[in-house]
Design a protein around this motif. Structure first.
Motif, PDB file in Angstrom:
ATOM      1  N   ALA A  31      17.141  15.968  52.333  1.00  0.00           N
ATOM      2  CA  ALA A  31      16.028  15.044  52.463  1.00  0.00           C
ATOM      3  C   ALA A  31      14.682  15.755  52.446  1.00  0.00           C
ATOM      4  O   ALA A  31      13.651  15.139  52.131  1.00  0.00           O
ATOM      5  CB  ALA A  31      16.161  14.246  53.763  1.00  0.00           C
ATOM      6  N   ASP A  32      14.650  17.049  52.769  1.00  0.00           N
ATOM      7  CA  ASP A  32      13.387  17.751  52.964  1.00  0.00           C
ATOM      8  C   ASP A  32      12.477  17.770  51.731  1.00  0.00           C
ATOM      9  O   ASP A  32      11.274  17.521  51.854  1.00  0.00           O
ATOM     10  CB  ASP A  32      13.663  19.167  53.454  1.00  0.00           C
ATOM     11  CG  ASP A  32      14.404  19.173  54.772  1.00  0.00           C
ATOM     12  OD1 ASP A  32      13.802  19.464  55.807  1.00  0.00           O
ATOM     13  OD2 ASP A  32      15.608  18.860  54.767  1.00  0.00           O
ATOM     14  N   PRO A  33      12.981  18.081  50.528  1.00  0.00           N
ATOM     15  CA  PRO A  33      12.089  18.050  49.364  1.00  0.00           C
ATOM     16  C   PRO A  33      11.509  16.659  49.103  1.00  0.00           C
ATOM     17  O   PRO A  33      10.340  16.538  48.722  1.00  0.00           O
ATOM     18  CB  PRO A  33      12.997  18.498  48.211  1.00  0.00           C
ATOM     19  CG  PRO A  33      14.106  19.242  48.860  1.00  0.00           C
ATOM     20  CD  PRO A  33      14.330  18.564  50.171  1.00  0.00           C
ATOM     21  N   LEU A  34      12.308  15.619  49.311  1.00  0.00           N
ATOM     22  CA  LEU A  34      11.843  14.252  49.078  1.00  0.00           C
ATOM     23  C   LEU A  34      10.755  13.870  50.079  1.00  0.00           C
ATOM     24  O   LEU A  34       9.717  13.306  49.700  1.00  0.00           O
ATOM     25  CB  LEU A  34      13.013  13.280  49.173  1.00  0.00           C
ATOM     26  CG  LEU A  34      14.156  13.484  48.173  1.00  0.00           C
ATOM     27  CD1 LEU A  34      15.329  12.577  48.512  1.00  0.00           C
ATOM     28  CD2 LEU A  34      13.676  13.219  46.755  1.00  0.00           C
ATOM     29  N   ALA A  35      10.983  14.173  51.348  1.00  0.00           N
ATOM     30  CA  ALA A  35      10.007  13.822  52.377  1.00  0.00           C
ATOM     31  C   ALA A  35       8.716  14.590  52.183  1.00  0.00           C
ATOM     32  O   ALA A  35       7.610  14.033  52.321  1.00  0.00           O
ATOM     33  CB  ALA A  35      10.591  14.085  53.761  1.00  0.00           C
ATOM     34  N   ALA A  36       8.817  15.890  51.864  1.00  0.00           N
ATOM     35  CA  ALA A  36       7.616  16.697  51.666  1.00  0.00           C
ATOM     36  C   ALA A  36       6.768  16.153  50.521  1.00  0.00           C
ATOM     37  O   ALA A  36       5.531  16.107  50.608  1.00  0.00           O
ATOM     38  CB  ALA A  36       8.003  18.151  51.403  1.00  0.00           C
ATOM     39  N   ALA A  37       7.430  15.721  49.437  1.00  0.00           N
ATOM     40  CA  ALA A  37       6.699  15.179  48.294  1.00  0.00           C
ATOM     41  C   ALA A  37       5.929  13.921  48.677  1.00  0.00           C
ATOM     42  O   ALA A  37       4.804  13.700  48.216  1.00  0.00           O
ATOM     43  CB  ALA A  37       7.664  14.888  47.149  1.00  0.00           C
ATOM     44  N   CYS A  38       6.527  13.085  49.509  1.00  0.00           N
ATOM     45  CA  CYS A  38       5.833  11.872  49.967  1.00  0.00           C
ATOM     46  C   CYS A  38       4.668  12.213  50.891  1.00  0.00           C
ATOM     47  O   CYS A  38       3.542  11.704  50.735  1.00  0.00           O
ATOM     48  CB  CYS A  38       6.800  10.953  50.704  1.00  0.00           C
ATOM     49  SG  CYS A  38       8.125  10.247  49.705  1.00  0.00           S
ATOM     50  N   LEU A  39       4.903  13.091  51.839  1.00  0.00           N
ATOM     51  CA  LEU A  39       3.941  13.309  52.917  1.00  0.00           C
ATOM     52  C   LEU A  39       2.725  14.101  52.466  1.00  0.00           C
ATOM     53  O   LEU A  39       1.627  13.892  52.994  1.00  0.00           O
ATOM     54  CB  LEU A  39       4.643  14.008  54.081  1.00  0.00           C
ATOM     55  CG  LEU A  39       5.681  13.133  54.787  1.00  0.00           C
ATOM     56  CD1 LEU A  39       6.595  13.967  55.668  1.00  0.00           C
ATOM     57  CD2 LEU A  39       4.995  12.053  55.612  1.00  0.00           C
ATOM     58  N   VAL A  40       2.890  15.012  51.509  1.00  0.00           N
ATOM     59  CA  VAL A  40       1.722  15.750  51.059  1.00  0.00           C
ATOM     60  C   VAL A  40       0.740  14.824  50.351  1.00  0.00           C
ATOM     61  O   VAL A  40      -0.487  15.014  50.420  1.00  0.00           O
ATOM     62  CB  VAL A  40       2.135  16.932  50.159  1.00  0.00           C
ATOM     63  CG1 VAL A  40       2.590  16.471  48.783  1.00  0.00           C
ATOM     64  CG2 VAL A  40       0.982  17.934  50.040  1.00  0.00           C
ATOM     65  N   TRP A  41       1.251  13.772  49.725  1.00  0.00           N
ATOM     66  CA  TRP A  41       0.349  12.801  49.086  1.00  0.00           C
ATOM     67  C   TRP A  41      -0.237  11.830  50.095  1.00  0.00           C
ATOM     68  O   TRP A  41      -1.344  11.314  49.899  1.00  0.00           O
ATOM     69  CB  TRP A  41       1.064  12.087  47.941  1.00  0.00           C
ATOM     70  CG  TRP A  41       1.182  12.986  46.750  1.00  0.00           C
ATOM     71  CD1 TRP A  41       2.275  13.694  46.349  1.00  0.00           C
ATOM     72  CD2 TRP A  41       0.134  13.318  45.839  1.00  0.00           C
ATOM     73  NE1 TRP A  41       1.980  14.441  45.244  1.00  0.00           N
ATOM     74  CE2 TRP A  41       0.678  14.227  44.901  1.00  0.00           C
ATOM     75  CE3 TRP A  41      -1.201  12.936  45.720  1.00  0.00           C
ATOM     76  CZ2 TRP A  41      -0.086  14.765  43.857  1.00  0.00           C
ATOM     77  CZ3 TRP A  41      -1.967  13.472  44.680  1.00  0.00           C
ATOM     78  CH2 TRP A  41      -1.412  14.370  43.773  1.00  0.00           C
ATOM     79  N   VAL A  42       0.476  11.571  51.187  1.00  0.00           N
ATOM     80  CA  VAL A  42      -0.151  10.836  52.299  1.00  0.00           C
ATOM     81  C   VAL A  42      -1.314  11.652  52.846  1.00  0.00           C
ATOM     82  O   VAL A  42      -2.392  11.122  53.155  1.00  0.00           O
ATOM     83  CB  VAL A  42       0.865  10.536  53.413  1.00  0.00           C
ATOM     84  CG1 VAL A  42       0.177   9.868  54.607  1.00  0.00           C
ATOM     85  CG2 VAL A  42       1.989   9.640  52.895  1.00  0.00           C
TER      86      VAL A  42
END
Length: 553
Positions: A140-151
């Protein structure tokens, strides 16, 4: 902080050429990762995550927390191939997420530096030790990081439009659905949001705070709605399963003292030494350029998540993919200064060289061996049979038990004190056993190990399986010459091997088959004999694997 222009001079490369070098380094690192994802051995956790997609497709996935990604990835099961093939395919999507994270790092870093330095920030991240080797891992880590850096990019936007608020809420909800540890990102997102709020007039601050509140509240609401909808399609009570999962996580992941994975932290520093050194030097550069309270708040946000390494049990190598994007952004002023001095090519070379070294050091054995096991199992059992292993190596075959997924799963299993393997064997035959973890190797050999099964389960494995090929064992019995009885705990057809044996008063020559229901039988054997489950099970036509069977990380 203004973007300093980089001017050409007789002693310095022109800005455009420096950008070319920086972009070439980023592309080189990304290309190495793309190649590595097709060659790197699969970790136990990746196999386990694949089994959750199979369970979802079969209607047996029973927990909604942190399993939302099974829905967008469920189609992978329709692609022809083995579990290894499916994981490699999914890794390509994880790599795309890693590139989206790198793009987000570039976008946020541009608010503090020029484009060349921002490109170097992205390269520094992708080449940073475990980030390089784990950014494409099926977790899950790569997916979550991709979302959160754009937040993060959204909350610091100069103009926070309602469209950005809506996008930020959606990305926040999605990150939470991927992993609940997304809550850690409150630290960098909050620090950056305060930094952006700091200089604007009070009236505008209030309006911006209101929009940020809508973003956060909307994200929480979307998370709750999506979790409920996801759980509605699973055979469990969503609220009860979610609460149980959170309670279990809370009692375990912060319960192992300081720096529970300190050895991985030390390895990360060594593997990503350029990144670690720059992260330290960048703090001084920030303070030198602007030592205001506003900058301190921003730095506290960008570096604050590092404190989780001191207490978070699951700070394993893949966690750095999730942890380090804010720190990579913090490198921007320092790398901008180096770019202004014409040193962008040097740093581009350092990041590319670090990635190349990690690429060459990654062991080549595990993935070919994992493919061999996939092929070997399917030659012996072309139709799925129930099996025991650690993490679900043969994802499309039914696993006997699901607790063997991690040290956490083993710890909970031992705390329950229920011999789940032997109890499952009372309900249905378990013909196949794969020795792919020390806890299982200890059970089948009787050796000691750092982690062990409950005595009843270890006994069941040790007494009811015989080696068939490589790490593959099948149900069976070794009958000693002086044996008086045997107990069959895996019913089915057995082939008699090595020597004749008399079972329940009837003599059977070697090569004969016998159907044995569960129970105890008197036996007589003049010479050692073997009962092997199945009707003359074939041996795989390939040599068994040698060397490493599993990628550690």
């Amino acid at each position: 902080m203004a973007d300093p222009a980089v001017h050409a001079s007789p002693k310095r490369l022109p800005a455009v050429r420096q950008s070319v070098y920086a972009f070439a380094a980023l592309a080189f690192v990304a290309l190495l990762q793309i190649v590595l994802l097709t060659q790197k051995g699969i970790n136990w956790d990746e196999f386990f995550h694949l089994t959750e997609i199979y369970r979802f497709r079969q209607g047996t996935l029973d927990h909604p927390m942190q399993t939302f990604w099974v829905r967008p990835l469920a189609w992978v099961m329709d692609v022809e191939g083995t579990s290894v093939d499916h994981i490699v395919l999914i890794r390509a999507f994880m790599q795309a997420a890693a590139l989206a994270t790198a793009a987000g790092i570039f976008a946020v870093a541009r608010r503090f530096a020029g484009p060349t330095a921002a490109l170097l920030c992205a390269s520094a991240y992708l080449s940073a030790g475990y980030v390089f080797t784990q950014a494409f891992a099926y977790r899950a880590d790569p997916l979550a990081a991709a979302c959160l850096v754009w937040v993060l990019w959204i909350v610091g936007a100069e103009r926070l439009s309602w469209n950005k608020v809506a996008l930020g809420a959606g990305l926040t909800a999605l990150a939470g659905l991927f992993t609940v540890k997304s809550a850690f990102w409150i630290v960098p997102i909050g620090g950056y949001a305060l930094w952006a709020l700091w200089p604007i007039p009070r009236q505008e601050q209030l309006a911006r705070v209101a929009r940020l509140a809508v973003l956060a509240g909307g994200g929480a609401a979307l998370f709750a709605i999506a979790l409920a909808l996801h759980g509605a399609g699973l055979p469990s009570d969503t609220a009860e399963a979610s609460a149980k999962s959170l309670n279990s996580a809370g009692s375990v992941v912060f319960s192992e003292g300081l720096f529970p994975q300190g050895h991985f932290l030390l390895r990360q520093i060594g593997m990503g030494l350029p990144f670690a050194a720059l992260a330290l030097l960048a703090v001084a550069e920030w303070r030198k350029q602007d030592g205001s309270a506003r900058t301190l708040v921003l730095l506290a946000g960008l570096y604050g998540m590092l404190l989780t390494l001191a207490v978070y049990r699951n700070a394993y190598p893949y966690y750095f993919v999730f942890l380090l994007p804010p720190v990579a952004i913090a490198l921007a002023p320092l790398l901008d200064k180096m770019t202004a001095r014409g040193r962008a090519p040097l740093y581009a070379l350092i990041f590319a060289a670090n990635a190349a070294i990690l690429f060459m050091l990654d062991p080549a054995e595990p993935l070919p061996n994992q493919r061999i096991v996939q092929e070997g199992v399917r030659e012996v059992f072309p139709e799925p049979v129930t099996y025991v292993d650690f993490s679900g190596h043969i994802g499309d075959y039914p696993r006997a038990v699901d607790f063997m997924t991690s040290g956490w799963g083993l710890k909970n299993y031992r705390a329950r004190g229920v011999p789940e393997i032997s109890e499952r064997a009372q309900r249905e035959p378990i013909p196949l056993f794969i020795d792919n973890h020390w806890v299982l190797h200890a059970a089948v050999t009787g050796e000691r190990a750092p982690e062990e099964l409950l005595p009843e389960d270890a006994r069941f494995i040790r007494e009811n399986y015989v080696r068939h090929w490589g790490p593959m064992y099948v149900a069976g019995k070794r009958i000693a010459a002086d044996a008086a009885t045997i107990r069959i705990e895996v019913p089915g057809t057995y082939t008699i091997e090595d020597a004749p044996v008399t079972i329940a008063g009837r003599r059977y020559e070697a090569g004969r088959t016998i159907v044995l229901p569960r129970g105890q039988y008197p036996v007589v054997a003049k010479d050692p004999a073997t009962l092997r489950w199945g009707d003359h099970l074939p041996q795989p036509g390939i040599a068994p694997p040698r060397g490493m069977m599993m990628s550690e990380y």
